[in-house]
Write a protein that holds these residues in place. Structure first.
Motif, mmCIF file in Angstrom:
data_model
loop_
_atom_site.group_PDB
_atom_site.id
_atom_site.type_symbol
_atom_site.label_atom_id
_atom_site.label_comp_id
_atom_site.label_asym_id
_atom_site.label_seq_id
_atom_site.Cartn_x
_atom_site.Cartn_y
_atom_site.Cartn_z
ATOM 1 N N PHE A 98 0.853 -1.176 0.000
ATOM 2 C CA PHE A 98 0.000 0.000 0.000
ATOM 3 C C PHE A 98 0.893 1.230 0.000
ATOM 4 C CE2 PHE A 98 -3.448 -2.433 2.496
ATOM 5 C CZ PHE A 98 -4.076 -2.803 1.325
ATOM 6 N N ARG A 99 0.533 2.233 -0.750
ATOM 7 C CA ARG A 99 1.291 3.477 -0.791
ATOM 8 C C ARG A 99 0.313 4.646 -0.776
ATOM 9 N NH1 ARG A 99 4.763 0.476 0.212
ATOM 10 N NH2 ARG A 99 6.762 0.135 -0.820
ATOM 11 N N ALA A 100 0.741 5.770 -0.213
ATOM 12 C CA ALA A 100 -0.068 6.986 -0.227
ATOM 13 C C ALA A 100 0.427 7.904 -1.328
ATOM 14 C CB ALA A 100 0.008 7.692 1.127
ATOM 15 N N ALA A 101 -0.467 8.741 -1.839
ATOM 16 C CA ALA A 101 -0.108 9.703 -2.877
ATOM 17 C C ALA A 101 -0.654 11.065 -2.496
ATOM 18 C CB ALA A 101 -0.683 9.277 -4.229
ATOM 19 N N THR A 102 0.111 12.093 -2.771
ATOM 20 C CA THR A 102 -0.362 13.450 -2.510
ATOM 21 C C THR A 102 -1.317 13.887 -3.614
ATOM 22 O OG1 THR A 102 1.428 14.497 -3.746
ATOM 23 C CG2 THR A 102 1.842 14.015 -1.414
ATOM 24 N N ASP A 103 -2.098 14.923 -3.333
ATOM 25 C CA ASP A 103 -2.960 15.499 -4.368
ATOM 26 C C ASP A 103 -2.143 15.930 -5.574
ATOM 27 O OD1 ASP A 103 -5.404 15.159 -3.232
ATOM 28 O OD2 ASP A 103 -5.634 17.210 -2.514
ATOM 29 N N GLU A 104 -0.978 16.494 -5.309
ATOM 30 C CA GLU A 104 -0.134 16.981 -6.405
ATOM 31 C C GLU A 104 0.321 15.832 -7.302
ATOM 32 O OE1 GLU A 104 0.172 17.815 -3.222
ATOM 33 O OE2 GLU A 104 -0.605 19.870 -3.405
ATOM 34 N N GLU A 105 0.689 14.706 -6.706
ATOM 35 C CA GLU A 105 1.112 13.542 -7.493
ATOM 36 C C GLU A 105 -0.043 13.003 -8.331
ATOM 37 O OE1 GLU A 105 4.571 11.343 -4.876
ATOM 38 O OE2 GLU A 105 2.503 11.168 -4.204
ATOM 39 N N ILE A 106 -1.228 12.951 -7.732
ATOM 40 C CA ILE A 106 -2.385 12.427 -8.449
ATOM 41 C C ILE A 106 -2.771 13.333 -9.606
ATOM 42 C CG2 ILE A 106 -4.863 11.962 -8.244
ATOM 43 C CD1 ILE A 106 -4.303 10.915 -5.422
ATOM 44 N N LEU A 107 -2.768 14.651 -9.365
ATOM 45 C CA LEU A 107 -3.136 15.577 -10.431
ATOM 46 C C LEU A 107 -2.096 15.590 -11.548
ATOM 47 C CD1 LEU A 107 -4.627 18.570 -8.444
ATOM 48 C CD2 LEU A 107 -5.833 16.979 -9.928
ATOM 49 N N GLU A 108 -0.834 15.433 -11.189
ATOM 50 C CA GLU A 108 0.207 15.357 -12.221
ATOM 51 C C GLU A 108 -0.003 14.124 -13.100
ATOM 52 O OE1 GLU A 108 5.101 15.009 -12.575
ATOM 53 O OE2 GLU A 108 4.142 15.244 -10.615
ATOM 54 N N ALA A 109 -0.318 12.994 -12.468
ATOM 55 C CA ALA A 109 -0.575 11.768 -13.220
ATOM 56 C C ALA A 109 -1.856 11.881 -14.047
ATOM 57 C CB ALA A 109 -0.685 10.592 -12.251
ATOM 58 N N TYR A 110 -2.864 12.540 -13.491
ATOM 59 C CA TYR A 110 -4.150 12.779 -14.159
ATOM 60 C C TYR A 110 -3.946 13.541 -15.468
ATOM 61 C CZ TYR A 110 -8.560 15.620 -14.376
ATOM 62 O OH TYR A 110 -9.703 16.295 -14.726
ATOM 63 N N ARG A 111 -3.134 14.591 -15.417
ATOM 64 C CA ARG A 111 -2.874 15.392 -16.624
ATOM 65 C C ARG A 111 -1.960 14.641 -17.602
ATOM 66 N NH1 ARG A 111 -2.022 19.474 -12.364
ATOM 67 N NH2 ARG A 111 -3.925 20.706 -12.173
ATOM 68 N N LEU A 112 -0.974 13.943 -17.071
ATOM 69 C CA LEU A 112 -0.047 13.189 -17.923
ATOM 70 C C LEU A 112 -0.788 12.129 -18.720
ATOM 71 C CD1 LEU A 112 2.959 12.545 -18.671
ATOM 72 C CD2 LEU A 112 2.897 10.871 -16.797
ATOM 73 N N LEU A 113 -1.690 11.420 -18.072
ATOM 74 C CA LEU A 113 -2.432 10.355 -18.741
ATOM 75 C C LEU A 113 -3.286 10.909 -19.879
ATOM 76 C CD1 LEU A 113 -3.010 7.302 -18.596
ATOM 77 C CD2 LEU A 113 -4.920 7.818 -17.077
ATOM 78 N N ALA A 114 -3.912 12.056 -19.642
ATOM 79 C CA ALA A 114 -4.752 12.664 -20.670
ATOM 80 C C ALA A 114 -3.932 13.189 -21.844
ATOM 81 C CB ALA A 114 -5.582 13.792 -20.060
ATOM 82 N N LYS A 115 -2.807 13.812 -21.547
ATOM 83 C CA LYS A 115 -2.021 14.464 -22.597
ATOM 84 C C LYS A 115 -1.140 13.503 -23.381
ATOM 85 C CE LYS A 115 -1.891 19.011 -20.374
ATOM 86 N NZ LYS A 115 -1.047 20.059 -19.746
ATOM 87 N N THR A 116 -0.697 12.417 -22.756
ATOM 88 C CA THR A 116 0.229 11.518 -23.451
ATOM 89 C C THR A 116 -0.411 10.228 -23.938
ATOM 90 O OG1 THR A 116 0.970 10.415 -21.407
ATOM 91 C CG2 THR A 116 2.150 12.416 -22.083
ATOM 92 N N GLU A 117 -1.456 9.757 -23.250
ATOM 93 C CA GLU A 117 -2.089 8.493 -23.640
ATOM 94 C C GLU A 117 -3.528 8.687 -24.114
ATOM 95 O OE1 GLU A 117 -0.228 6.059 -23.920
ATOM 96 O OE2 GLU A 117 1.451 6.442 -22.556
ATOM 97 N N SER A 118 -4.013 9.939 -24.080
ATOM 98 C CA SER A 118 -5.379 10.264 -24.528
ATOM 99 C C SER A 118 -6.452 9.532 -23.747
ATOM 100 C CB SER A 118 -5.529 9.977 -26.036
ATOM 101 O OG SER A 118 -4.620 10.752 -26.783
ATOM 102 N N ILE A 119 -6.221 9.329 -22.455
ATOM 103 C CA ILE A 119 -7.190 8.672 -21.585
ATOM 104 C C ILE A 119 -7.592 9.661 -20.498
ATOM 105 C CG2 ILE A 119 -7.622 6.747 -20.020
ATOM 106 C CD1 ILE A 119 -5.494 5.165 -21.559
#
Length: 362
Positions: A274-295
């Motif tokens: 189990f690992r915790a993630a900050t809001d900043e990490e989640i939002l960075e991944a959220y934007r990365l997924l949309a911009k690079t993988e179109s998801i």
């Protein structure tokens, strides 16, 4: 082969929904009427850029393409099918988001009632819009989410005509087994629905080996980190003053995991973490997924991608692994987050040069 055979267009059998696809592995009675919206069968997409970043073979399981926009439909088809077969007149759940939408949709399909219990002051009508449109009754409870869930359990225990549809878990098969699986979790139901008990897995030969499970969720509300059975809490990073949660599942930081024991068993059996993630990490991944993988996913779903990137930094990944990241909900569930930082759009002249200039091509 005749000329007619050569020119005949092949007929493809449509996806029947999860129950019919896996009927032999499910406790389905012969006379049961299946309640389905053709859930499941969601795409497993190769993530080329994430693969390059991590040195692994990464795929994304896009659960936001289920009928109501989340993975909850996978369990709900079974829950409502069983409720209908058991003679229930209505179903009940505690939820402020995806579970309520799924329960309402499947109850409507079955022709039975549905009610949703939500904590007082924690109603997010945007997330409940689907449930309302499908005819569910929204009931506000004086208490937190745990109170709502306990009330739902007591109600369905005392009234036999009402079925509980919270935290219904299913296990699905996969032809090519990944070596790592990542997803977000809040109530700890997702780890348990992805991992079967050893005896059932061996009996059905569903998987050739065991998935290693990593669960990543928001650190400031990390119930899977912070709250164990018995109420003992571990330290978690406090939310910055005035900052709002990124997802409605995280609006109640005191909420305890509904399936803690099953989640821990899945983690330990798979030698996972189990690992915790900050809001900043989640939002960075959220934007990365949309911009690079179109998801496009809802923010909480990007916790699995945040976990993948963090695992790479922590040295938890060996190069060349086959990895599946499950993204559990569609981004259209939460358009406000996507639009929060969008700049004001200025009008342009009716001029092709102005359009090209806006695209930074001239």
């Amino acid at each position: 082969m005749s000329a007619v055979d050569k020119n005949t267009t092949p007929v493809h059998t449509p996806w029947p929904g999860l129950i019919e696809a896996y009927r032999s592995r499910l406790p389905i009675g012969d006379g049961w009427k299946t309640v389905t919206l053709r859930e499941g069968g969601t795409p497993l997409l190769p993530a080329e850029r994430l693969s390059e970043l991590t040195g692994c073979e990464v795929h994304i399981k896009v659960e936001g393409l289920n009928p109501t926009g989340s993975f909850k439909d996978r369990g709900m088809t079974m829950a409502v099918t069983e409720a209908l077969a058991s003679g229930k007149q209505a179903v009940l759940c505690a939820s402020t988001g995806n579970t309520s939408a799924s329960a309402a949709a499947y109850a409507a399909k079955a022709g039975i009632g549905c009610a949703v219990l939500v904590p007082q002051g924690k109603i997010a009508m945007g997330k409940l819009a689907q449930a309302v449109m499908h005819g569910a009754k929204i009931v506000q409870v004086e208490g937190n989410f745990d109170d709502c869930l306990e009330l739902a359990r007591k109600t369905t225990s005392e009234f036999e005509t009402i079925g509980l549809v919270n935290s219904v878990n299913l296990c699905a098969s996969k032809a090519r087994r990944p070596r790592r699986s990542r997803s977000s979790t809040h109530s700890a139901t997702h780890p348990t629905c992805m991992c079967c008990p050893s005896q059932r897995r061996q009996h059905h030969r569903v998987l050739e080996g065991l998935l290693r499970v990593l669960r990543r969720r928001a650190e400031h509300t990390s119930a899977a980190h912070a709250r164990r059975p018995g109420g003992r809490r571990c330290p978690a990073r406090p939310r910055p003053s005035g900052q709002q949660p990124r997802d409605d599942r995280h609006r109640d930081p005191d909420r305890a995991p509904a399936s803690w024991n099953g989640a821990v068993a899945a983690k330990e059996e798979s030698n996972g973490a189990f690992r915790a993630a900050t809001d900043e990490e989640i939002l960075e991944a959220y934007r990365l997924l949309a911009k690079t993988e179109s998801i496009f996913v809802e923010p909480a779903s990007a916790a699995s991608i945040a976990g993948l990137l963090a695992a790479r930094k922590e040295g938890w990944l060996e190069p060349g692994l086959k990895i599946v990241c499950t993204v559990t909900g569609n981004g259209l569930k939460d358009p406000d987050t996507a639009l929060r930082d969008v700049p004001v759009v200025e009008p342009i002249q009716v001029d092709p040069v102005a359009v090209a200039s806006a695209l930074e091509l001239v």
